[in-house]
Design an enzyme around this catalytic site. Structure first.
Site, PDB file in Angstrom:
ATOM      1  N   LYS A   1       0.865  -1.181   0.000  1.00 57.89           N
ATOM      2  CA  LYS A   1       0.000   0.000   0.000  1.00 57.89           C
ATOM      3  C   LYS A   1       0.899   1.227   0.000  1.00 57.89           C
ATOM      4  CE  LYS A   1      -4.449   1.078   0.536  1.00 57.89           C
ATOM      5  NZ  LYS A   1      -5.650   0.362   0.084  1.00 57.89           N
TER       6      LYS A   1
ATOM      7  N   GLY B   1     -22.211   5.342   5.402  1.00 56.23           N
ATOM      8  CA  GLY B   1     -21.382   5.770   4.270  1.00 56.23           C
ATOM      9  C   GLY B   1     -22.133   5.583   2.967  1.00 56.23           C
TER      10      GLY B   1
ATOM     11  N   GLY C   1     -20.935   6.607  -0.143  1.00 59.16           N
ATOM     12  CA  GLY C   1     -20.006   6.914  -1.228  1.00 59.16           C
ATOM     13  C   GLY C   1     -20.076   5.852  -2.301  1.00 59.16           C
TER      14      GLY C   1
ATOM     15  N   VAL D   1     -18.850   2.807  -2.580  1.00 62.26           N
ATOM     16  CA  VAL D   1     -19.178   1.441  -2.164  1.00 62.26           C
ATOM     17  C   VAL D   1     -20.564   1.379  -1.528  1.00 62.26           C
ATOM     18  CG1 VAL D   1     -18.513  -0.435  -0.612  1.00 62.26           C
ATOM     19  CG2 VAL D   1     -16.759   0.779  -1.905  1.00 62.26           C
TER      20      VAL D   1
HETATM   21  P1  NAD Z   1     -15.988   7.186  -0.672  1.00 58.61           P
HETATM   22  O1  NAD Z   1     -15.060   8.283  -0.293  1.00 58.61           O
HETATM   23  O2  NAD Z   1     -16.584   7.153  -2.041  1.00 58.61           O
HETATM   24  O3  NAD Z   1     -17.223   7.163   0.358  1.00 58.61           O
HETATM   25  C1  NAD Z   1     -17.083   7.225   1.745  1.00 58.61           C
HETATM   26  C2  NAD Z   1     -18.334   7.921   2.283  1.00 58.61           C
HETATM   27  O4  NAD Z   1     -18.334   7.810   3.701  1.00 58.61           O
HETATM   28  C3  NAD Z   1     -18.383   9.409   1.956  1.00 58.61           C
HETATM   29  O5  NAD Z   1     -19.640   9.729   1.401  1.00 58.61           O
HETATM   30  C4  NAD Z   1     -18.193  10.074   3.319  1.00 58.61           C
HETATM   31  O6  NAD Z   1     -18.858  11.334   3.436  1.00 58.61           O
HETATM   32  C5  NAD Z   1     -18.783   9.036   4.249  1.00 58.61           C
HETATM   33  N1  NAD Z   1     -18.362   9.116   5.636  1.00 58.61           N
HETATM   34  C6  NAD Z   1     -17.144   9.423   6.137  1.00 58.61           C
HETATM   35  N2  NAD Z   1     -17.172   9.371   7.494  1.00 58.61           N
HETATM   36  C7  NAD Z   1     -18.413   8.989   7.838  1.00 58.61           C
HETATM   37  C8  NAD Z   1     -19.049   8.740   9.080  1.00 58.61           C
HETATM   38  N3  NAD Z   1     -18.421   8.868  10.252  1.00 58.61           N
HETATM   39  N4  NAD Z   1     -20.365   8.393   9.082  1.00 58.61           N
HETATM   40  C9  NAD Z   1     -21.045   8.261   7.907  1.00 58.61           C
HETATM   41  N5  NAD Z   1     -20.479   8.476   6.691  1.00 58.61           N
HETATM   42  C10 NAD Z   1     -19.186   8.841   6.662  1.00 58.61           C
HETATM   43  O7  NAD Z   1     -15.212   5.842  -0.343  1.00 58.61           O
HETATM   44  P2  NAD Z   1     -15.531   4.376  -0.891  1.00 58.61           P
HETATM   45  O8  NAD Z   1     -14.697   4.114  -2.079  1.00 58.61           O
HETATM   46  O9  NAD Z   1     -16.999   4.207  -0.937  1.00 58.61           O
HETATM   47  O10 NAD Z   1     -14.918   3.475   0.289  1.00 58.61           O
HETATM   48  C11 NAD Z   1     -15.637   3.290   1.497  1.00 58.61           C
HETATM   49  C12 NAD Z   1     -14.824   2.384   2.419  1.00 58.61           C
HETATM   50  O11 NAD Z   1     -14.608   1.130   1.761  1.00 58.61           O
HETATM   51  C13 NAD Z   1     -13.432   2.908   2.778  1.00 58.61           C
HETATM   52  O12 NAD Z   1     -13.128   2.481   4.091  1.00 58.61           O
HETATM   53  C14 NAD Z   1     -12.510   2.201   1.791  1.00 58.61           C
HETATM   54  O13 NAD Z   1     -11.206   2.080   2.296  1.00 58.61           O
HETATM   55  C15 NAD Z   1     -13.200   0.853   1.712  1.00 58.61           C
HETATM   56  N6  NAD Z   1     -12.917   0.126   0.472  1.00 58.61           N
HETATM   57  C16 NAD Z   1     -13.229   0.675  -0.724  1.00 58.61           C
HETATM   58  C17 NAD Z   1     -12.959  -0.050  -1.894  1.00 58.61           C
HETATM   59  C18 NAD Z   1     -13.323   0.498  -3.252  1.00 58.61           C
HETATM   60  O14 NAD Z   1     -13.282  -0.272  -4.221  1.00 58.61           O
HETATM   61  N7  NAD Z   1     -13.683   1.771  -3.379  1.00 58.61           N
HETATM   62  C19 NAD Z   1     -12.393  -1.334  -1.823  1.00 58.61           C
HETATM   63  C20 NAD Z   1     -12.114  -1.889  -0.557  1.00 58.61           C
HETATM   64  C21 NAD Z   1     -12.396  -1.143   0.585  1.00 58.61           C
END
Ligand code: NAD
Length: 354
Positions: free
Chosen positions: A81, A182, A184, A186
């Site tokens: 990473k 969340g 976002g 995912v």
């Molecule tokens: P993203 O940035 O698109 O979405 C994250 C969302 O969480 C945002 O809308 C943000 O406002 C919200 N958020 C942050 N803190 C919060 C809280 N305390 N309460 C409620 N909402 C909150 O990120 P993503 O790509 O959707 O990833 C989400 C999680 O999944 C992360 O932990 C990331 O490491 C993990 N992840 C993502 C992927 C991927 O393919 N994108 C793969 C494996 C793991």
């Protein structure tokens, strides 16, 4: 301050590179936990860290997580990473991306990068001008690659269905209550898939507008971010930040299952034991959220071999996530160990560190 290689997070990393490029101002850490199964694969996080020690902790914890994730997904990849330490204004320049690409290239393919928080496909394209050891590049229709988010969401959706069948004996999601933290990339993907099956959805985000918009789209209910974890439901699905499961929050949970995509959900290993003691079924995060890395790893491996990589193989492998989870839950029930400990043991065996 303890030297980072004396902390528990170090966990015998094979290599950690500290990169500084004076001309562009790039400061980055590339952590390689294990290359036992193949090149260390894991995304690059672009983040402003008030304390640089947090950047090192993040890099180490996330790269070990990638070793476990890739091993459990059956990928011929190790774990790595990178984090890029941005300033307070989150300045990201072409010069920084080029310098980072050069740093990745200097590792001769031992580390393969992709998107993580704060990174876009365009950033990967810029990095790819300096090194071939990058994935998550824009994909043609029907090919592997591109934004990993929807693939991650698909694996989580399948994992939630498996958990509901295992813990609640229900083979349909109709009427199953899922609280999503969340909204976002995912979280919203998981919500859309569950909505098609008739699940009852509660969604929360610190960006309340985002939660309201998603609730409207999927016919769910927007809930305050502060209360989502205590919302009565069948499944709590964390898809925002890590370390959200601790003694206090676990005591407040009102669910039968925790299954979501956020990395490093357990604040400490002991918190997984607390979940098990409460009889809550836990889907280890790095097993259920592997869909995205499966997609981009296959994209990378096929490109290295000069072969096209269609989505059928990606989907076939994502379809194996529920079986992997079932194997963990069964072993957990037989051994009395929490699912998180069973998964860690299986992953450590696979990377030769049992
Ligand atoms: P993203 O940035 O698109 O979405 C994250 C969302 O969480 C945002 O809308 C943000 O406002 C919200 N958020 C942050 N803190 C919060 C809280 N305390 N309460 C409620 N909402 C909150 O990120 P993503 O790509 O959707 O990833 C989400 C999680 O999944 C992360 O932990 C990331 O490491 C993990 N992840 C993502 C992927 C991927 O393919 N994108 C793969 C494996 C793991």
């Amino acid at each position: 301050m303890a030297a980072f290689w004396t902390t528990a997070d170090w966990d015998e990393h094979e290599r950690v590179e500290l990169v500084h490029d004076r001309a562009s101002g790039l400061t980055a850490i590339i952590a390689l936990h294990s290359t036992h199964l193949g090149p260390g694969a894991g995304g690059t996080r672009f983040w402003h860290y008030a304390d640089p020690e947090d950047a090192m902790r993040d890099a180490l914890r996330l790269s070990r997580g990638m070793s476990y994730k890739n091993a459990m997904a059956g990928l011929p990849m190790g774990g790595g990473k990178a984090v890029i330490l941005l300033d307070e204004n989150r300045t990201k320049t072409p010069g920084m991306l080029a310098a980072f690409g050069d740093a990745v290239h200097a590792l001769n393919g031992k580390y393969v990068t992709a998107e993580d928080v704060g990174a876009s496909e365009a950033d990967m394209v810029a990095i790819a001008r300096r090194t071939p050891h990058v994935c998550g590049l824009p994909a043609q229709e029907g090919d592997a690659g591109g934004d990993p988010g929807p693939f991650t969401a698909m694996g989580i959706y399948l994992g939630i269905k498996a958990a509901v069948a295992h813990a609640l004996g229900r083979d349909s999601m109709a009427g199953v209550r899922v609280a999503l933290q969340g909204c976002g990339s995912v979280g919203s993907g998981v919500a859309r898939l569950l909505a098609q099956d008739g699940a009852v959805l509660y969604v929360a985000d610190i960006n309340a507008d985002r939660a309201r918009a998603l609730a409207d789209e999927v016919g769910g209910e927007a809930v305050f971010a502060e209360t989502i974890m205590a919302t009565p439901c069948d499944v709590f699905s964390p898809n925002a930040l890590g370390a959200i499961l601790d003694e206090r929050s676990i005591a407040s949970l009102n669910c039968a299952i925790v299954a979501g995509g956020a990395n490093n959900q357990l604040a400490r290993d002991e918190d997984g034991d607390l979940l098990a003691a409460r009889g809550i079924l836990y889907a280890p995060d790095y097993v259920i959220n592997a869909g995205g890395i499966i997609n981009v790893s296959l994209e990378y491996l096929c490109r290295q071999q000069g072969q096209p990589c269609d989505l059928d193989e990606v989907n076939r492998r994502i379809g194996q996530i529920p079986d992997r989870l079932l194997q963990i839950w069964r072993k957990s029930e037989e051994s009395g160990l929490g699912a998180h400990r069973v998964a860690d043991q299986m992953a450590q065996e696979l990377i030769g560190r049992a």
